[in-house]
Design a protein around this motif. Structure first.
Motif, short mmCIF file in Angstrom:
data_model
loop_
_atom_site.label_atom_id
_atom_site.label_comp_id
_atom_site.label_asym_id
_atom_site.label_seq_id
_atom_site.Cartn_x
_atom_site.Cartn_y
_atom_site.Cartn_z
N LYS A 68 -13.57 1.22 6.10
CA LYS A 68 -14.78 2.01 5.86
C LYS A 68 -14.48 3.51 5.80
N ALA A 69 -13.55 3.96 6.62
CA ALA A 69 -13.24 5.40 6.68
C ALA A 69 -12.43 5.88 5.48
N ALA A 70 -11.59 5.01 4.93
CA ALA A 70 -10.74 5.39 3.80
C ALA A 70 -10.75 4.26 2.77
N PRO A 71 -11.92 4.00 2.15
CA PRO A 71 -12.04 2.82 1.28
C PRO A 71 -11.09 2.83 0.07
N GLN A 72 -10.84 3.99 -0.50
CA GLN A 72 -9.94 4.03 -1.66
C GLN A 72 -8.51 3.70 -1.25
N ALA A 73 -8.08 4.24 -0.14
CA ALA A 73 -6.74 3.95 0.36
C ALA A 73 -6.63 2.47 0.73
N PHE A 74 -7.66 1.93 1.34
CA PHE A 74 -7.68 0.52 1.73
C PHE A 74 -7.59 -0.37 0.49
N LYS A 75 -8.40 -0.06 -0.53
CA LYS A 75 -8.37 -0.85 -1.76
C LYS A 75 -7.02 -0.74 -2.47
N ALA A 76 -6.44 0.45 -2.45
CA ALA A 76 -5.12 0.62 -3.07
C ALA A 76 -4.07 -0.23 -2.34
N LEU A 77 -4.15 -0.27 -1.04
CA LEU A 77 -3.20 -1.07 -0.26
C LEU A 77 -3.41 -2.57 -0.52
N ILE A 78 -4.64 -3.00 -0.64
CA ILE A 78 -4.94 -4.40 -0.98
C ILE A 78 -4.30 -4.74 -2.33
N GLY A 79 -4.43 -3.85 -3.30
CA GLY A 79 -3.83 -4.08 -4.62
C GLY A 79 -2.32 -4.11 -4.57
N PHE A 80 -1.73 -3.19 -3.79
CA PHE A 80 -0.28 -3.15 -3.64
C PHE A 80 0.21 -4.43 -2.98
N ASP A 81 -0.50 -4.87 -1.96
CA ASP A 81 -0.15 -6.09 -1.25
C ASP A 81 -0.20 -7.29 -2.20
N ALA A 82 -1.26 -7.39 -3.01
CA ALA A 82 -1.39 -8.50 -3.95
C ALA A 82 -0.27 -8.49 -4.98
N ALA A 83 0.07 -7.31 -5.48
CA ALA A 83 1.15 -7.20 -6.46
C ALA A 83 2.49 -7.59 -5.84
N ALA A 84 2.69 -7.24 -4.58
CA ALA A 84 3.94 -7.56 -3.89
C ALA A 84 4.12 -9.07 -3.74
#
Length: 157
Positions: free
Chosen positions: A20-36
């Motif tokens: 909630k505090a850093a939603p863009q960073a969180f979403k970017a990490l979710i995407g990076f994790d999925a790509a990995a």
């Protein structure tokens, strides 16, 4: 040598909800994790995440990934042996052992970098694209561990 640490925090100190505090960073990490994870064996993914979480002392992630591994059919025997995989070689394939060695070297990178022999061993078992995704997976679990520990995530909650 792996150092043991105790995560200390009090229940009276409120920590942020990172998503909630850093939603863009969180979403970017979710995407990076999925790509990995793409194209990697799901059992291997969980083993890597479990080992990194053990080394980092992240109870939240360790609970999550052992639970996910069990749901995916991983045996209790192998889960119990991840922490001592070097001494329980017959529980893991050479490919898994190469990935676990790389996981330890990258997770503990400040203790001496990633030795050439560890990298070469992983490169012998993973083609270049897979090796890149394996490294990315190790990077992401280390980031998730740091988020969970920093924000005092509680396992099982």
């Amino acid at each position: 040598m792996v150092m043991t640490k105790t995560n200390t925090h009090t229940d009276t100190v409120s920590r942020i909800n990172f998503a909630k505090a850093a939603p863009q960073a969180f979403k970017a990490l979710i995407g990076f994790d999925a790509a990995a994870r793409e194209g990697l064996d799901p059992a291997l993914v969980e083993l890597v995440q479990i080992r990194s979480s053990q080394l980092n002392g992240c109870a939240y992630c360790l609970h999550m990934h052992t639970t996910d591994a069990r749901k995916a059919g991983e045996s209790e025997e192998r889960l119990h042996m991840v922490a001592v995989w070097r001494d329980a070689a017959h529980f893991f394939t050479e490919r898994e052992r190469a990935a676990l060695a790389l996981t330890e070297a990258v997770t503990l990178v400040a203790a001496g970098g990633v030795p050439d022999e560890v990298y070469a061993r992983a490169a012998a078992h993973f083609e270049e694209g897979e090796l890149g995704r394996l490294l990315a997976l190790i990077f992401t679990i280390n980031t998730w561990n740091r988020i969970a520990i920093s924000t005092a995530k509680v396992p099982g909650a």
